[in-house]
Scaffold this active site. Structure first.
Site, PDB file in Angstrom:
ATOM      1  N   LYS A 222       0.853  -1.196   0.000  1.00  0.00           N
ATOM      2  CA  LYS A 222       0.000   0.000   0.000  1.00  0.00           C
ATOM      3  C   LYS A 222       0.890   1.248   0.000  1.00  0.00           C
ATOM      4  O   LYS A 222       0.625   2.225  -0.697  1.00  0.00           O
ATOM      5  CB  LYS A 222      -0.933  -0.022   1.220  1.00  0.00           C
ATOM      6  CG  LYS A 222      -1.975   1.080   1.228  1.00  0.00           C
ATOM      7  CD  LYS A 222      -1.500   2.354   1.886  1.00  0.00           C
ATOM      8  CE  LYS A 222      -2.595   3.402   1.902  1.00  0.00           C
ATOM      9  NZ  LYS A 222      -2.115   4.708   2.359  1.00  0.00           N
TER      10      LYS A 222
ATOM     11  N   ASP B  68      -5.046   5.156 -15.565  1.00  0.00           N
ATOM     12  CA  ASP B  68      -6.149   4.431 -14.930  1.00  0.00           C
ATOM     13  C   ASP B  68      -5.648   3.728 -13.663  1.00  0.00           C
ATOM     14  O   ASP B  68      -5.042   2.657 -13.734  1.00  0.00           O
ATOM     15  CB  ASP B  68      -6.694   3.422 -15.955  1.00  0.00           C
ATOM     16  CG  ASP B  68      -7.852   2.600 -15.427  1.00  0.00           C
ATOM     17  OD1 ASP B  68      -8.075   2.584 -14.207  1.00  0.00           O
ATOM     18  OD2 ASP B  68      -8.535   1.973 -16.259  1.00  0.00           O
TER      19      ASP B  68
ATOM     20  N   HIS C 232       4.696  11.483  10.258  1.00  0.00           N
ATOM     21  CA  HIS C 232       3.349  11.526   9.699  1.00  0.00           C
ATOM     22  C   HIS C 232       2.465  12.513  10.464  1.00  0.00           C
ATOM     23  O   HIS C 232       1.773  13.332   9.869  1.00  0.00           O
ATOM     24  CB  HIS C 232       2.750  10.123   9.765  1.00  0.00           C
ATOM     25  CG  HIS C 232       1.471   9.995   9.032  1.00  0.00           C
ATOM     26  ND1 HIS C 232       1.425   9.945   7.651  1.00  0.00           N
ATOM     27  CD2 HIS C 232       0.190   9.930   9.453  1.00  0.00           C
ATOM     28  CE1 HIS C 232       0.180   9.853   7.276  1.00  0.00           C
ATOM     29  NE2 HIS C 232      -0.589   9.844   8.348  1.00  0.00           N
TER      30      HIS C 232
HETATM   31  C1  MEV Z   1       0.709   4.668   4.889  1.00  0.00           C
HETATM   32  O1  MEV Z   1      -0.077   5.268   3.903  1.00  0.00           O
HETATM   33  C2  MEV Z   1       1.727   3.751   4.270  1.00  0.00           C
HETATM   34  C3  MEV Z   1       2.543   2.916   5.256  1.00  0.00           C
HETATM   35  O2  MEV Z   1       1.682   2.209   6.123  1.00  0.00           O
HETATM   36  C4  MEV Z   1       3.363   1.963   4.435  1.00  0.00           C
HETATM   37  C5  MEV Z   1       4.104   0.924   5.239  1.00  0.00           C
HETATM   38  O3  MEV Z   1       3.667   0.554   6.329  1.00  0.00           O
HETATM   39  O4  MEV Z   1       5.107   0.412   4.703  1.00  0.00           O
HETATM   40  C6  MEV Z   1       3.399   3.798   6.098  1.00  0.00           C
END
Ligand code: MEV
Length: 423
Positions: A265, A281, A378
């Site tokens: 992700k 896309d 973050h």
């Molecule tokens: C958050 O959008 C993405 C992460 O969770 C990816 C990861 O855990 O490697 C920080």
């Protein structure tokens, strides 16, 4: 009372909005105001966006950020990213700069073949079917020649057409499997048109064509991106410890699906942002990438790491079907601008840029996760979002940001500080 409606698409935009506000919102006036606030002031530009889809009532904005300092195969890039998540662009920029002084990203397109299939049911004898298929090969060429003409001029077209017996998996089920090279276009329309033309020329009484459609599973449309350096060049307090922990984090994602999904992700944070910025896309990309991540029957990491002797190597290999011509790429003014910013890449170059953005994002996430933890950076980026939600004034923002400079940001800590200030 039922709110089902017929003929909705025939209503004007104003009528659609009024119907919506009347039927689904308490404060109709406010709803209409918000919807219209996001209309573009340039009517022509608004019309362009209206026409992309159906029943358009307004626009939905996403931020367009840029990550400078990427060096890919010795060429410098500024990468456009469309994404709503804080930290992603900051992390990409930081990682780009980090690797720009360590040889940059090295990328390579491994293959560019895409697949489409005609799925059909046939209850007769297989060798009769094979004979019929072989007798039709010239017809397939004739049926598709007007569609493939331009693509062939660009060096692409149909690569192979084969009959596949799938009856062991599903009774009487066969396919015509067609492979394509679509050059700089993503090629969805081209592939589907070819497939339908082939299917039409293949029809007969005992063949029941179920459907003809491209596949978004493209394990033969692969790109690789890599970074590497001497471990000591990774810098920091203890680069050897960092490298080992980093490698361990990747190995965990390789064997543990719960972690692999989140790991990937993070990779897609980078890739999707470029996919969106270039008018490609993202649903097709997502579907293809995740299918590829489970190609061996178990979902696993798209990236890999090797720490051998004094060397650190980190790479990604994944399928990406993208275009730099066709679709929205030239139609959406911002997609067009993104491609200009990327120095008018070919589809292959764009695959390399996207793979780089994915690898950079993964490097940034794993570096944070295995050191200070992800929330440190973050939440610092998220602080502004929290303050906006609280409708903090510019002065309040300044005071609170300063206060959190060397403290951990949490939603409740910000709220407390905010309330304290307003008291
Ligand atoms: C958050 O959008 C993405 C992460 O969770 C990816 C990861 O855990 O490697 C920080």
């Amino acid at each position: 009372m039922s709110k089902l409606i017929s003929g909705f698409s025939k209503l004007t935009k104003e009528e659609k909005i009024n119907w919506l506000a009347e039927n689904y919102f308490n404060n109709q006036e406010e709803t209409i105001k918000i919807i219209k606030k996001y209309w573009h002031s340039n009517a022509k530009l608004q019309q362009l966006h209206d026409d992309f889809i159906e029943n358009t009532i307004t626009n939905f904005y996403l931020p367009y950020g840029i990550a400078p300092n990427f060096v890919i195969n010795n060429k410098e890039y500024v990468i456009p990213m469309v994404i709503e998540e804080s930290s992603v662009v900051a992390s990409a920029s930081k990682v780009a700069k980090f690797w720009s002084t360590r040889g940059g990203f090295k990328t390579k397109v491994i293959s560019t073949t895409k697949t489409g299939q005609i799925h059909f049911i046939y209850k007769g004898n297989f060798s009769d079917l094979e004979d019929y298929f072989n007798s039709k090969k010239d017809d397939f060429k004739t049926a598709t020649s007007s569609i493939t003409k331009n693509m062939e001029k660009r060096g692409g077209g149909i690569l192979n057409i084969e009959l596949v017996d799938k009856t062991l998996s599903l009774e009487n089920y066969y396919q015509i499997n067609v492979t394509f090279d679509t050059k700089d276009s993503m090629g969805a329309n081209f592939i589907n048109s070819c497939l339908e033309a082939i299917a039409n020329s293949f029809r007969k009484d005992d063949i029941d064509i179920i459907m003809s459609i491209l596949s978004n599973y493209i394990p033969q449309c692969l790109v690789r991106a890599e970074v590497s350096c001497k471990i000591e060049d990774l810098g920091g307090e203890d680069p050897y410890k960092f490298a080992k922990k980093f490698e361990q984090a990747v190995k965990i994602a390789e064997i543990e699906p719960y972690r692999a999904v989140t790991h990937n992700k993070g990779i897609m944070n980078g890739i999707d942002a470029v996919v969106l910025a270039t008018g490609n896309d993202f649903r097709a990309i997502e579907a293809g990438v995740h299918a590829y991540a489970s190609k061996n029957g178990k979902y696993t990491s798209l990236s890999h790491c090797e720490v051998v002797d004094d060397n650190f190597k980190f790479w990604i290999e994944l399928p990406l079907a993208v275009g730099t011509v066709g679709g929205l790429t030239k139609l959406h003014p911002m997609a067009k601008l993104s491609l200009e910013l990327l120095q008018q890449p070919s589809a292959k170059e764009l695959m390399e840029i996207m793979a780089t953005a994915g690898l950079a994002q993964n490097f940034g996430a794993l570096s944070a996760l295995t050191t200070k933890g992800i929330q440190y950076g973050h939440m610092k980026m998220h602080l502004n979002n929290i303050l906006n939600q609280l409708n903090a004034t510019d002065e309040e923002k300044e005071v609170i940001s300063k206060y959190f400079e060397n403290k951990t940001v949490t939603h409740s800590a910000v709220l407390n500080k905010f309330n304290e200030l307003r008291k």
